[in-house]
Design an enzyme around this catalytic site. Structure first.
Site, mmCIF file in Angstrom:
data_model
loop_
_atom_site.group_PDB
_atom_site.id
_atom_site.type_symbol
_atom_site.label_atom_id
_atom_site.label_comp_id
_atom_site.label_asym_id
_atom_site.label_seq_id
_atom_site.Cartn_x
_atom_site.Cartn_y
_atom_site.Cartn_z
ATOM 1 N N CYS A 171 2.506 -8.594 0.027
ATOM 2 C CA CYS A 171 1.609 -8.551 -1.220
ATOM 3 C C CYS A 171 2.315 -7.852 -2.380
ATOM 4 O O CYS A 171 2.334 -6.525 -2.085
ATOM 5 C CB CYS A 171 0.033 -7.902 -0.693
ATOM 6 S SG CYS A 171 -0.679 -7.769 -2.320
ATOM 7 N N CYS A 196 -0.330 -5.748 -4.755
ATOM 8 C CA CYS A 196 -1.089 -4.473 -4.105
ATOM 9 C C CYS A 196 -0.915 -4.339 -2.701
ATOM 10 O O CYS A 196 0.315 -3.779 -2.141
ATOM 11 C CB CYS A 196 -2.663 -4.373 -4.442
ATOM 12 S SG CYS A 196 -3.443 -6.073 -4.129
ATOM 13 N N SER A 197 -1.664 -4.420 -1.800
ATOM 14 C CA SER A 197 -1.377 -4.113 -0.535
ATOM 15 C C SER A 197 -2.423 -4.895 0.527
ATOM 16 O O SER A 197 -2.638 -4.676 1.618
ATOM 17 C CB SER A 197 -1.904 -2.506 -0.026
ATOM 18 O OG SER A 197 -3.404 -2.165 -0.465
ATOM 19 N N CYS A 198 -2.627 -6.154 -0.040
ATOM 20 C CA CYS A 198 -3.530 -7.110 0.808
ATOM 21 C C CYS A 198 -3.065 -7.301 2.175
ATOM 22 O O CYS A 198 -1.686 -7.599 2.424
ATOM 23 C CB CYS A 198 -3.707 -8.660 0.258
ATOM 24 S SG CYS A 198 -4.495 -8.469 -1.603
#
Lengths: 219, 214
Positions: B114, B117-119
């Site tokens: 991702c 972000c941090s999906c």
């Protein structure tokens, strides 16, 4: 927005450091940061896109020098301030000074398992046919909005192929700013390495993004 | 080992050390205000932490992969509707509402990132590791994925194509690694022990029966 969150293709951050999968947290405060982030999210004052935008709105130097849980907690404080739920003095002192503002919901301990298991559905019913089919050649638009968007810079103005039509999903570009969900068709679009990275790029590489319909035009 | 947030014997420089303490204090102040104002309940916070420390982690995903290896009908279902197939094993919910499983083959290796972000697919893999959320990984996975794999000690056979999935929406991707040779007839439980977290992100391969990466 072209913030520090949009990292794809940047260089100079050094090697990736693997870690054992048994390691869940690196410090006690990270557990608390996780818990308050999820519990305040469950209040229903903001949505996932609002919070993503608040995180990416941290000044770039601060974003890049913060661990991810630090990004979470700094953004959470900013979101709480922006929504008038806490004051700077309260955050500084760790003590409430003004009464709470009403919020839609408070997460109770007995609801945690059910709430996490339910998640949040982002798919919406289709109200129009999809503009693109699997196999269609598309080009991503070139734009540089100051608002939230999920089209990364490295994939703007690039030609790719629709590999999957995922359904209709909440549109983050408006949802982040509480301007409505405006659901759109979502596609997985695949690009070749050379299309994204040009000369010298690995021809055996392909990269896909998930792109809302308004990010795309026919190519 | 990483230093604890306020222990006196950390490996960090003084500067880093005091910053960590500042963060710990800031989080404590934030939590105190939220609790005092009634926005969050302490018992709910503890329940969230307990969930992700003990119940939701990469062993869930390992069970999904092992079943896909052992049961062709399940594997087909997983490829067709991963959310439903994963739910049939009791996993689902937050950050796994819309799952897609992508399958490694001798011709193509999949890697998930991702960049924005941090999906990450929490119900099957738990919370993302620090490196998954790091600038180093997020920046390089899309432009130099073979270099990233080298950081993990993984070299793909020559001619293997590399396919990177940037999770820019609410779809969450689970990599189905290749089943190691020499595991014919193994139980799902035994197979699950070969499935590493990193192999389900694409930065690793499943372990070979001898214990090393296949």
């Amino acid at each position: 927005m072209n913030g520090a969150q949009d990292l794809g293709g940047m260089m100079g951050f050094g090697p990736v450091t693997p870690e054992p999968e048994e390691l869940r947290f690196h410090a006690e405060w990270e557990k608390r940061a996780l818990a308050i982030t999820l519990a305040t999210g469950a209040m229903g004052v903001w949505n996932i896109d609002t919070m993503r935008h608040t995180r990416e709105s941290l000044p770039p130097a601060e974003y890049l020098s913060s661990s991810y849980y630090e990004i979470w907690t700094k953004a959470l404080a900013n979101q709480l301030l922006a929504d008038g739920l806490v004051s700077r003095e309260e955050l500084r002192d760790g003590q409430a000074e003004a009464p709470a503002r009403p919020v839609p919901r408070v997460l109770h301990a007995g609801e945690v398992a059910r709430t996490l298991a339910a998640g949040t559905q982002y798919a919406r019913p289709a109200e129009a046919p999809a503009a693109f089919a699997v196999g269609a050649a598309v080009r991503t638009r070139v734009f540089h909005p100051a608002h939230h968007t999920r089209l990364p810079r490295y994939a703007r103005g690039k030609q790719g192929v629709v590999e999957a039509v995922r359904g209709v999903f909440v549109f983050p570009d408006t949802n982040a700013h509480r301007q409505g969900e405006h659901p759109q068709w979502l596609y997985t679009v695949r690009f070749t390495g050379p299309e994204l990275w040009g000369e010298g790029a690995d021809p055996s590489l392909s990269v896909s993004i998930d792109a809302w319909e308004s990010y795309l035009e026919a190519a | 080992m990483h230093a604890s947030d306020d222990g006196p014997h950390g490996h960090h420089h003084e500067h880093d050390h005091s910053e960590l303490s500042d963060t710990a204090l800031r989080v404590r102040a934030l939590e105190s205000v939220l609790v005092e104002k009634g926005y969050v309940e302490p018992d709910a916070l503890d329940a969230i932490i307990e969930t992700y420390e003990t119940r939701i982690g990469p062993r869930n995903g390992a069970r999904v992969v092992a079943k896909a290896w052992a049961d062709p009908a399940f594997r087909d279902g997983l490829r067709r509707d991963a959310t439903a197939a994963i739910a049939s094993l009791g996993f689902g919910g937050r950050q796994g509402e819309h799952m897609v499983a992508v399958e490694n083959t001798p011709e193509e290796h999949n890697l998930v990132v991702c960049t924005l972000c941090s999906c990450y697919p929490w119900p099957v893999l738990g919370l993302p590791p620090v490196w998954y959320k790091s600038a180093a990984y997020r920046s390089r996975a899309v432009i130099d994925p073979r270099g990233v794999l080298a950081d993990f000690g993984v070299t793909l056979p020559e001619g293997t194509r590399l396919r990177v999935w940037d999770s820019t929406a609410e779809i969450r991707y689970l990599v189905l690694p290749m089943r190691p040779a020499g595991t014919e007839g193994w139980s799902e439980e035994a197979l699950a022990d070969l499935v590493t977290r990193d192999s389900m992100i694409g930065t690793g391969l499943a372990r070979a029966p001898g214990g090393v990466a296949a």
